[in-house]
Design an enzyme around this catalytic site. Structure first.
Site, short mmCIF file in Angstrom:
data_model
loop_
_atom_site.label_atom_id
_atom_site.label_comp_id
_atom_site.label_asym_id
_atom_site.label_seq_id
_atom_site.Cartn_x
_atom_site.Cartn_y
_atom_site.Cartn_z
N TYR A 73 0.87 -1.18 0.00
CA TYR A 73 0.00 0.00 0.00
C TYR A 73 0.90 1.23 0.00
O TYR A 73 1.79 1.35 0.85
CB TYR A 73 -0.89 0.00 1.24
CG TYR A 73 -2.28 0.53 0.98
CD1 TYR A 73 -2.48 1.70 0.24
CD2 TYR A 73 -3.40 -0.12 1.47
CE1 TYR A 73 -3.75 2.18 0.00
CE2 TYR A 73 -4.68 0.35 1.25
CZ TYR A 73 -4.85 1.51 0.51
OH TYR A 73 -6.11 1.99 0.28
N GLU A 75 0.03 5.01 -0.63
CA GLU A 75 -0.59 6.32 -0.89
C GLU A 75 0.46 7.42 -0.79
O GLU A 75 1.28 7.43 0.13
CB GLU A 75 -1.71 6.59 0.11
CG GLU A 75 -2.97 5.77 -0.12
CD GLU A 75 -4.07 6.16 0.84
OE1 GLU A 75 -5.25 6.01 0.48
OE2 GLU A 75 -3.74 6.60 1.96
N ASP A 219 -4.69 14.57 -25.36
CA ASP A 219 -5.03 13.19 -24.99
C ASP A 219 -4.37 12.29 -26.03
O ASP A 219 -4.90 12.04 -27.10
CB ASP A 219 -6.55 13.01 -24.99
CG ASP A 219 -6.96 11.63 -24.47
OD1 ASP A 219 -6.07 10.76 -24.32
OD2 ASP A 219 -8.16 11.41 -24.24
N THR A 245 -2.11 6.63 -22.13
CA THR A 245 -2.16 5.28 -21.56
C THR A 245 -0.79 4.65 -21.72
O THR A 245 0.05 5.12 -22.51
CB THR A 245 -3.20 4.41 -22.28
OG1 THR A 245 -2.88 4.36 -23.68
CG2 THR A 245 -4.61 4.94 -22.09
N LYS A 248 -1.82 -0.01 -25.29
CA LYS A 248 -1.93 0.31 -26.72
C LYS A 248 -0.57 0.13 -27.39
O LYS A 248 0.13 -0.83 -27.13
CB LYS A 248 -2.53 1.69 -26.92
CG LYS A 248 -3.95 1.85 -26.32
CD LYS A 248 -4.53 3.19 -26.66
CE LYS A 248 -5.97 3.33 -26.17
NZ LYS A 248 -6.07 3.46 -24.71
N ARG A 254 -1.81 -2.14 -18.52
CA ARG A 254 -2.95 -1.24 -18.56
C ARG A 254 -2.81 -0.18 -17.48
O ARG A 254 -2.66 -0.49 -16.29
CB ARG A 254 -4.26 -2.01 -18.36
CG ARG A 254 -4.57 -2.91 -19.53
CD ARG A 254 -6.02 -3.31 -19.61
NE ARG A 254 -6.31 -3.79 -20.95
CZ ARG A 254 -6.64 -3.01 -21.97
NH1 ARG A 254 -6.76 -1.72 -21.79
NH2 ARG A 254 -6.86 -3.52 -23.16
#
Length: 423
Positions: A73, A75, A219, A245, A248, A254
């Site tokens: 974890y 954060e 984008d 991303t 692709k 991903r």
């Protein structure tokens, strides 16, 4: 690595293997899910994967995704986490950040977004307030859901104005973009799409944004992999923020990322965490680092240029078979084509192709009433296919759309020669 290094002349290579770390442990613990994984491996290996947004990651990327980094974890950001014990995963994120900055020539990179849509959300959060005006490509012309769809947060939170393409050429109408910008005075302008097969003129968009005092958001989810390989112009020198991303064409896991200058770095980081996301997915960030490292090498540049060459051959072949190819061709990995001249719409064509083992998408058509086809060459190029195979795929399209009974067999035979993963 995937099979891109194999020459196109290689026939009947070794059988595909099941990728993934410690797959046998999964098979012992949960044979039902293991069977699902095996079935997906077979599906990928026995058909042609022409979805423009998909690719095959390397075994190294898959290994990072399946690593114990998934347990942590984390954060916050390296050196400033809200959880203890992050010293090791901090190193992975720093490597990913440094590689992304170097690969794309950016002053700042945030590699935490869980997806491309999450990256766009963070960019908007950093630059806009609810109710602000946003100018973006309209969905019928190729815009994404995050560019103003009424079912998406973007269409509900902002006053979205859509620009389009020329009715005859299918190219972006820059005069219309400039006129809309002067009339509506948007807070931000978005350049990017999911089904526009040409390179946008980033300099023209920058000039329009400067003229009206707007931020420019690129984008670049689709072309960013081509940018990494030097096969497409980069939006980084022109845009205030670049959203992308990492899958692709870039061929990573991903996920998403953001690139910007130092002046917006703190706002972008705070828009990702704590505003739109919680804990970073450290296994995915490590896998992004692996992908960035792979994309920095000469083999990836060769791959990226081959992706474009394959797309051009495929587009020309489809036009020769009677498809109406949007804009008359492509500069990228992506092709959009209307099968209406063949007496069917995109949905019918997609179903016939799927029955033969050819997987692709449908898309909206500018100024059209039906649906077109959207396809790309990233995945088949990763498998080692070249121009000759693109010509063969065109022939297989014709067989499938005529309903020839041997089409599935012919598709499987081509796919068998180029398995995604070789053992």
């Amino acid at each position: 690595m995937p099979a891109i290094a194999a020459p196109a002349s290689v026939s009947a290579p070794a059988a595909p293997v099941t990728p993934g770390a410690d797959f046998e442990a999964l098979a012992r613990q949960d044979p039902e899910i293991a069977d699902v994984v095996r079935a997906e491996v077979r599906r990928e290996a026995q058909g042609l994967q022409l979805i423009a947004a998909e690719n095959f990651t390397s075994p190294a990327v898959l290994a990072a995704l399946g690593s114990p980094l998934a347990n942590k974890y984390a954060e916050g950001y390296p050196g400033a986490r809200h959880h203890g014990g992050c010293e090791v995963v901090d190193a992975a994120e720093r490597i990913a950040i440094d590689r992304a900055k170097g690969l794309f020539g950016a002053a700042h990179a945030n590699v935490q977004p869980h997806s491309g849509s999450a990256a766009v959300l963070a960019a908007y959060a950093a630059l806009l307030k609810p109710g602000d005006t946003l100018l973006a490509m309209g969905l019928p012309s190729g815009g994404h859901l995050t560019h103003g769809s009424p079912v998406n947060f973007s269409g509900r939170w902002f006053d979205v104005v859509g620009y389009g393409v020329d009715a005859e050429s299918g190219l972006i109408d820059y005069e219309q973009v400039a006129a809309l910008a002067r009339t509506r005075r948007p807070r931000a302008i978005v350049v990017g799409s999911i089904s526009y097969p040409r390179h946008p003129d980033y300099a023209a968009f920058r000039a329009i944004a400067d003229d009206v005092g707007a931020y420019l958001v690129a984008d670049a989810a689709h072309p960013i992999g081509l940018v990494a390989g030097g096969a497409a112009p980069s939006p980084v020198p022109y845009a205030d923020v670049v959203c992308a991303t990492t899958h692709k064409v870039l061929r990573g896991p991903r996920g998403g990322m953001l690139l910007c200058g130092e002046e917006l770095a703190e706002r972008i980081d705070r828009a990702v965490f704590p505003f739109t996301q919680g804990g970073a997915q450290m296994h995915t960030i490590a896998a992004k680092a692996v992908a960035f490292g792979e994309a920095a090498g000469p083999a990836f540049a060769t791959y990226a240029h081959q992706v474009v060459s394959n797309a051009r051959v495929l587009a020309e072949g489809l036009a020769g078979e009677g498809f109406a190819v949007t804009t008359g061709g492509t500069d990228t990995h992506l092709i959009t084509a209307d099968p209406a001249p063949l007496g069917m719409d995109g949905r019918e064509a997609r179903a016939l192709l799927a029955a033969a083992g050819v997987v692709l998408d449908t898309c909206a058509l500018p100024y059209g009433e039906g649906r077109g086809l959207r396809l790309g060459t990233a995945a088949v190029t990763t498998q080692g296919m070249g121009e000759a195979e693109m010509a063969r795929i065109v022939a297989l399209f014709a067989l499938a759309l005529r309903g020839e009974r041997n089409a599935p067999t012919e598709v499987r035979e081509l796919a068998r020669r180029f398995p995604p993963y070789r053992g």
